[in-house]
Write a protein that holds these residues in place. Structure first.
Motif, PDB file in Angstrom:
ATOM      1  N   ALA A   1       0.824  -1.218   0.000  1.00 44.98           N
ATOM      2  CA  ALA A   1       0.000   0.000   0.000  1.00 44.98           C
ATOM      3  C   ALA A   1       0.853   1.261   0.000  1.00 44.98           C
ATOM      4  CB  ALA A   1      -0.929  -0.005   1.214  1.00 44.98           C
ATOM      5  N   GLY A   2       2.180   1.087   0.056  1.00 45.59           N
ATOM      6  CA  GLY A   2       3.068   2.244   0.045  1.00 45.59           C
ATOM      7  C   GLY A   2       3.152   2.948   1.376  1.00 45.59           C
ATOM      8  N   GLU A   3       2.771   2.273   2.450  1.00 49.42           N
ATOM      9  CA  GLU A   3       2.761   2.921   3.766  1.00 49.42           C
ATOM     10  C   GLU A   3       4.109   2.820   4.469  1.00 49.42           C
ATOM     11  OE1 GLU A   3      -0.392   1.063   5.870  1.00 49.42           O
ATOM     12  OE2 GLU A   3      -1.987   1.817   4.546  1.00 49.42           O
ATOM     13  N   ILE A   4       4.908   1.791   4.140  1.00 49.50           N
ATOM     14  CA  ILE A   4       6.209   1.615   4.783  1.00 49.50           C
ATOM     15  C   ILE A   4       7.247   1.307   3.710  1.00 49.50           C
ATOM     16  CG2 ILE A   4       5.239   0.796   6.975  1.00 49.50           C
ATOM     17  CD1 ILE A   4       5.925  -2.056   6.101  1.00 49.50           C
ATOM     18  N   ALA A   5       8.518   1.315   4.120  1.00 54.37           N
ATOM     19  CA  ALA A   5       9.616   1.032   3.185  1.00 54.37           C
ATOM     20  C   ALA A   5       9.988  -0.451   3.235  1.00 54.37           C
ATOM     21  CB  ALA A   5      10.824   1.887   3.541  1.00 54.37           C
ATOM     22  N   GLN A   6      10.784  -0.869   2.271  1.00 52.22           N
ATOM     23  CA  GLN A   6      11.244  -2.258   2.203  1.00 52.22           C
ATOM     24  C   GLN A   6      12.076  -2.628   3.429  1.00 52.22           C
ATOM     25  OE1 GLN A   6      10.503  -4.480  -0.385  1.00 52.22           O
ATOM     26  NE2 GLN A   6      11.386  -5.986   1.039  1.00 52.22           N
ATOM     27  N   THR A   7      12.741  -1.639   3.987  1.00 45.48           N
ATOM     28  CA  THR A   7      13.560  -1.890   5.183  1.00 45.48           C
ATOM     29  C   THR A   7      12.711  -2.412   6.328  1.00 45.48           C
ATOM     30  OG1 THR A   7      15.047  -0.091   4.527  1.00 45.48           O
ATOM     31  CG2 THR A   7      15.179  -0.860   6.812  1.00 45.48           C
TER      32      THR A   7
ATOM     33  N   VAL B   1      10.029  -4.226   6.144  1.00 47.30           N
ATOM     34  CA  VAL B   1       9.714  -5.638   5.893  1.00 47.30           C
ATOM     35  C   VAL B   1      10.918  -6.503   6.235  1.00 47.30           C
ATOM     36  CG1 VAL B   1       9.051  -7.327   4.144  1.00 47.30           C
ATOM     37  CG2 VAL B   1       8.048  -5.028   4.099  1.00 47.30           C
ATOM     38  N   ALA B   2      12.115  -6.027   5.925  1.00 43.87           N
ATOM     39  CA  ALA B   2      13.338  -6.774   6.252  1.00 43.87           C
ATOM     40  C   ALA B   2      13.490  -6.932   7.761  1.00 43.87           C
ATOM     41  CB  ALA B   2      14.554  -6.069   5.654  1.00 43.87           C
ATOM     42  N   ILE B   3      13.129  -5.888   8.504  1.00 42.35           N
ATOM     43  CA  ILE B   3      13.190  -5.969   9.966  1.00 42.35           C
ATOM     44  C   ILE B   3      12.200  -7.005  10.480  1.00 42.35           C
ATOM     45  CG2 ILE B   3      12.736  -4.707  12.098  1.00 42.35           C
ATOM     46  CD1 ILE B   3      13.803  -2.190  10.753  1.00 42.35           C
ATOM     47  N   ALA B   4      11.007  -7.026   9.901  1.00 39.16           N
ATOM     48  CA  ALA B   4       9.998  -8.016  10.309  1.00 39.16           C
ATOM     49  C   ALA B   4      10.488  -9.433  10.041  1.00 39.16           C
ATOM     50  CB  ALA B   4       8.690  -7.757   9.570  1.00 39.16           C
ATOM     51  N   LYS B   5      11.191  -9.637   8.947  1.00 39.08           N
ATOM     52  CA  LYS B   5      11.742 -10.952   8.637  1.00 39.08           C
ATOM     53  C   LYS B   5      12.849 -11.324   9.624  1.00 39.08           C
ATOM     54  CE  LYS B   5      10.674 -10.875   3.681  1.00 39.08           C
ATOM     55  NZ  LYS B   5      11.226 -10.883   2.294  1.00 39.08           N
ATOM     56  N   ALA B   6      13.658 -10.354  10.025  1.00 42.91           N
ATOM     57  CA  ALA B   6      14.729 -10.622  10.995  1.00 42.91           C
ATOM     58  C   ALA B   6      14.154 -11.032  12.346  1.00 42.91           C
ATOM     59  CB  ALA B   6      15.610  -9.376  11.142  1.00 42.91           C
ATOM     60  N   ILE B   7      13.066 -10.359  12.732  1.00 46.14           N
ATOM     61  CA  ILE B   7      12.400 -10.716  13.992  1.00 46.14           C
ATOM     62  C   ILE B   7      11.885 -12.152  13.932  1.00 46.14           C
ATOM     63  CG2 ILE B   7      10.452 -10.201  15.502  1.00 46.14           C
ATOM     64  CD1 ILE B   7      10.691  -7.271  14.635  1.00 46.14           C
ATOM     65  N   LEU B   8      11.298 -12.517  12.795  1.00 48.84           N
ATOM     66  CA  LEU B   8      10.783 -13.871  12.608  1.00 48.84           C
ATOM     67  C   LEU B   8      11.917 -14.895  12.632  1.00 48.84           C
ATOM     68  CD1 LEU B   8       8.628 -15.970  11.885  1.00 48.84           C
ATOM     69  CD2 LEU B   8       8.907 -15.296   9.476  1.00 48.84           C
TER      70      LEU B   8
ATOM     71  N   SER C   1      -0.542  -3.844  18.693  1.00 46.39           N
ATOM     72  CA  SER C   1      -1.629  -2.887  18.440  1.00 46.39           C
ATOM     73  C   SER C   1      -1.072  -1.503  18.144  1.00 46.39           C
ATOM     74  CB  SER C   1      -2.574  -2.837  19.646  1.00 46.39           C
ATOM     75  OG  SER C   1      -3.180  -4.101  19.852  1.00 46.39           O
ATOM     76  N   ARG C   2      -0.074  -1.089  18.875  1.00 45.81           N
ATOM     77  CA  ARG C   2       0.512   0.234  18.666  1.00 45.81           C
ATOM     78  C   ARG C   2       1.163   0.338  17.292  1.00 45.81           C
ATOM     79  NH1 ARG C   2       4.364   2.225  23.248  1.00 45.81           N
ATOM     80  NH2 ARG C   2       4.252   4.059  21.864  1.00 45.81           N
ATOM     81  N   TYR C   3       1.819  -0.760  16.856  1.00 46.80           N
ATOM     82  CA  TYR C   3       2.418  -0.719  15.518  1.00 46.80           C
ATOM     83  C   TYR C   3       1.327  -0.670  14.449  1.00 46.80           C
ATOM     84  CZ  TYR C   3       4.654  -2.086  11.207  1.00 46.80           C
ATOM     85  OH  TYR C   3       5.075  -2.101   9.891  1.00 46.80           O
ATOM     86  N   ALA C   4       0.305  -1.483  14.611  1.00 40.85           N
ATOM     87  CA  ALA C   4      -0.776  -1.522  13.613  1.00 40.85           C
ATOM     88  C   ALA C   4      -1.475  -0.173  13.509  1.00 40.85           C
ATOM     89  CB  ALA C   4      -1.776  -2.618  13.974  1.00 40.85           C
TER      90      ALA C   4
ATOM     91  N   ALA D   1      11.222  -0.201  13.465  1.00 43.39           N
ATOM     92  CA  ALA D   1      12.467  -0.229  14.216  1.00 43.39           C
ATOM     93  C   ALA D   1      12.210  -0.142  15.715  1.00 43.39           C
ATOM     94  CB  ALA D   1      13.383   0.906  13.763  1.00 43.39           C
ATOM     95  N   ALA D   2      11.285   0.763  16.101  1.00 44.64           N
ATOM     96  CA  ALA D   2      10.944   0.883  17.516  1.00 44.64           C
ATOM     97  C   ALA D   2      10.262  -0.393  18.021  1.00 44.64           C
ATOM     98  CB  ALA D   2      10.037   2.092  17.731  1.00 44.64           C
ATOM     99  N   TYR D   3       9.412  -0.948  17.177  1.00 43.08           N
ATOM    100  CA  TYR D   3       8.739  -2.208  17.541  1.00 43.08           C
ATOM    101  C   TYR D   3       9.769  -3.322  17.757  1.00 43.08           C
ATOM    102  CZ  TYR D   3       6.063  -6.532  17.005  1.00 43.08           C
ATOM    103  OH  TYR D   3       5.523  -7.784  17.195  1.00 43.08           O
ATOM    104  N   GLN D   4      10.756  -3.422  16.844  1.00 41.67           N
ATOM    105  CA  GLN D   4      11.781  -4.450  16.966  1.00 41.67           C
ATOM    106  C   GLN D   4      12.561  -4.291  18.274  1.00 41.67           C
ATOM    107  OE1 GLN D   4      15.274  -4.025  14.544  1.00 41.67           O
ATOM    108  NE2 GLN D   4      15.551  -6.254  14.341  1.00 41.67           N
ATOM    109  N   ASN D   5      12.920  -3.078  18.600  1.00 44.85           N
ATOM    110  CA  ASN D   5      13.695  -2.822  19.810  1.00 44.85           C
ATOM    111  C   ASN D   5      12.924  -3.255  21.059  1.00 44.85           C
ATOM    112  OD1 ASN D   5      15.879  -1.630  21.425  1.00 44.85           O
ATOM    113  ND2 ASN D   5      14.372  -0.035  21.914  1.00 44.85           N
ATOM    114  N   GLN D   6      11.646  -2.870  21.137  1.00 48.14           N
ATOM    115  CA  GLN D   6      10.863  -3.169  22.334  1.00 48.14           C
ATOM    116  C   GLN D   6      10.455  -4.643  22.399  1.00 48.14           C
ATOM    117  OE1 GLN D   6       7.795  -0.315  23.365  1.00 48.14           O
ATOM    118  NE2 GLN D   6       8.773   1.290  22.138  1.00 48.14           N
ATOM    119  N   ILE D   7      10.149  -5.248  21.249  1.00 49.18           N
ATOM    120  CA  ILE D   7       9.747  -6.651  21.260  1.00 49.18           C
ATOM    121  C   ILE D   7      10.940  -7.538  21.634  1.00 49.18           C
ATOM    122  CG2 ILE D   7      10.227  -7.404  18.897  1.00 49.18           C
ATOM    123  CD1 ILE D   7       6.944  -8.019  20.752  1.00 49.18           C
ATOM    124  N   THR D   8      12.138  -7.108  21.206  1.00 43.78           N
ATOM    125  CA  THR D   8      13.338  -7.865  21.553  1.00 43.78           C
ATOM    126  C   THR D   8      13.576  -7.835  23.059  1.00 43.78           C
ATOM    127  OG1 THR D   8      14.367  -7.416  19.402  1.00 43.78           O
ATOM    128  CG2 THR D   8      15.825  -8.044  21.211  1.00 43.78           C
ATOM    129  N   GLN D   9      13.370  -6.693  23.676  1.00 41.53           N
ATOM    130  CA  GLN D   9      13.543  -6.588  25.119  1.00 41.53           C
ATOM    131  C   GLN D   9      12.529  -7.450  25.866  1.00 41.53           C
ATOM    132  OE1 GLN D   9      13.678  -2.514  26.459  1.00 41.53           O
ATOM    133  NE2 GLN D   9      15.056  -1.876  24.813  1.00 41.53           N
TER     134      GLN D   9
END
Length: 322
Positions: free
Chosen positions: A68-74, A76-83, A257-260, A267-275
């Motif tokens: 939808a053009g709402e976020i960058a490819q980066t 999506v790459a972060i989401a894959k790294a989390i997975l 919910s906050r990310y959605a 990036a902020a989501y990744q940092n907090q979810i990792t903690q």
């Protein structure tokens, strides 16, 4: 000599009983340890699988946002790294379950699975044992009766190698007079006084006595170490329970919910979810350290057999959280 041999037999019987008690305590501790490892591994696997499902959902959401053009490819790459991180942990936990199952099979209890370990196993706070109780521990008794057997056998050797006089009594007549004769025969050990045999038996007895004293000292040290270690891990785990009270589980959903809603960047989501996930893993590590150290204390104090025997039969189910 007969009494000495009886003493040896009694000491050997007591030694066999002590060895059986020590073996029972050891095998039972190994069985409960395998069940505990299986429980902890399955708990970790369930947590990791839950995170994998959550991360797949986040990856799917980020891919829709990218389309939808709402976020960058980066992002999506972060989401894959989390997975990927969750998948690694899931694989490690799955392998730990397989290892625990294999251990049960090696113990001949493969069909047992991982039944719930009663909460009562973890309830009693560790305590130091007095010297009299340490003396009564199976390993201490094995060393003690080994010494007594060697001591009695040495006494048996000394007694059996002594020259035994032979006394003979005779009666007859000589010149119409009654005679009573007394013959005393004492063997003279000119060629072999059995000194080497007696010395070897005495040496074995002294060695067994030294082993007994060393075992007592080692048991005292092991009980003291297990007590301090179990007490410290118990305190840490209970402090964590009081601090968390299940709050981490709620925060996972809050972050999603906050990310959605756009309140958090990827990036902020990744940092907090990792903690948060580090906190969950730390909580599991605290529980493992507490229960494993407590089980070690139960084993070195030989408390486990009587503890489990006194408990009512229990059915497999969810283990307690103590």
């Amino acid at each position: 000599v007969k009494q000495t041999r009886t003493d040896v037999a009694e000491a050997q019987f007591s030694l066999a009983e002590a060895e059986l008690s020590a073996l029972t305590n050891q095998l039972l501790a190994r069985l409960v340890d395998a069940q505990l490892n299986g429980y902890l591994a399955r708990k970790a696997l369930a947590l990791a699988s839950e995170q994998v499902s959550r991360d797949y959902a986040m990856l799917s959401l980020s891919e829709r946002q990218l389309a939808a053009g709402e976020i960058a490819q980066t992002d999506v790459a972060i989401a894959k790294a989390i997975l990927a991180d969750s998948l690694v942990w899931e694989g490690e936990a799955s392998f730990a379950v397989l290892q625990a199952e294999q251990t049960l099979e090696q113990l001949g209890a493969g069909d047992m699975g991982f039944p719930a370990i009663p909460d009562a196993v973890w309830q009693d706070e560790p305590a130091l044992l007095p010297v009299s109780d340490i003396m009564a521990l199976p390993q201490s008794q094995v060393a003690r009766f080994s010494w007594l057997v060697a001591k009695q056998q040495a006494a048996n050797e000394r007694q059996g190698n002594k020259p035994v006089p032979v006394i003979g009594l005779g009666a007859g007549k000589q010149a119409d007079e009654g005679l009573v004769s007394l013959n005393v025969s004492v063997p003279l050990q000119w060629r072999n006084d059995f000194s080497d045999v007696n010395a070897a038996a005495n040496e074995q007895a002294l060695s067994a006595e030294l082993m007994f004293k060393n075992t007592l000292q080692a048991q005292q040290s092991a009980v003291s170490l297990a007590y301090r270690n179990a007490l410290q891990h118990r305190q840490r785990f209970h402090r964590w329970q009081q601090l968390s009270a299940g709050q981490l589980d709620q925060q996972f959903s809050v972050l999603q919910s906050r990310y959605a809603q756009g309140d958090l960047s990827m990036a902020a989501y990744q940092n907090q979810i990792t903690q948060l996930r580090q906190g969950k893993r730390a909580a599991l590590a605290l529980e493992a350290a507490f229960k494993e150290s407590h089980l070690t204390w139960l084993q070195v104090t030989a408390t486990l057999p009587s503890l489990l025997t006194a408990m009512p039969a229990h059915k497999p189910g969810a283990e307690g959280t103590r």
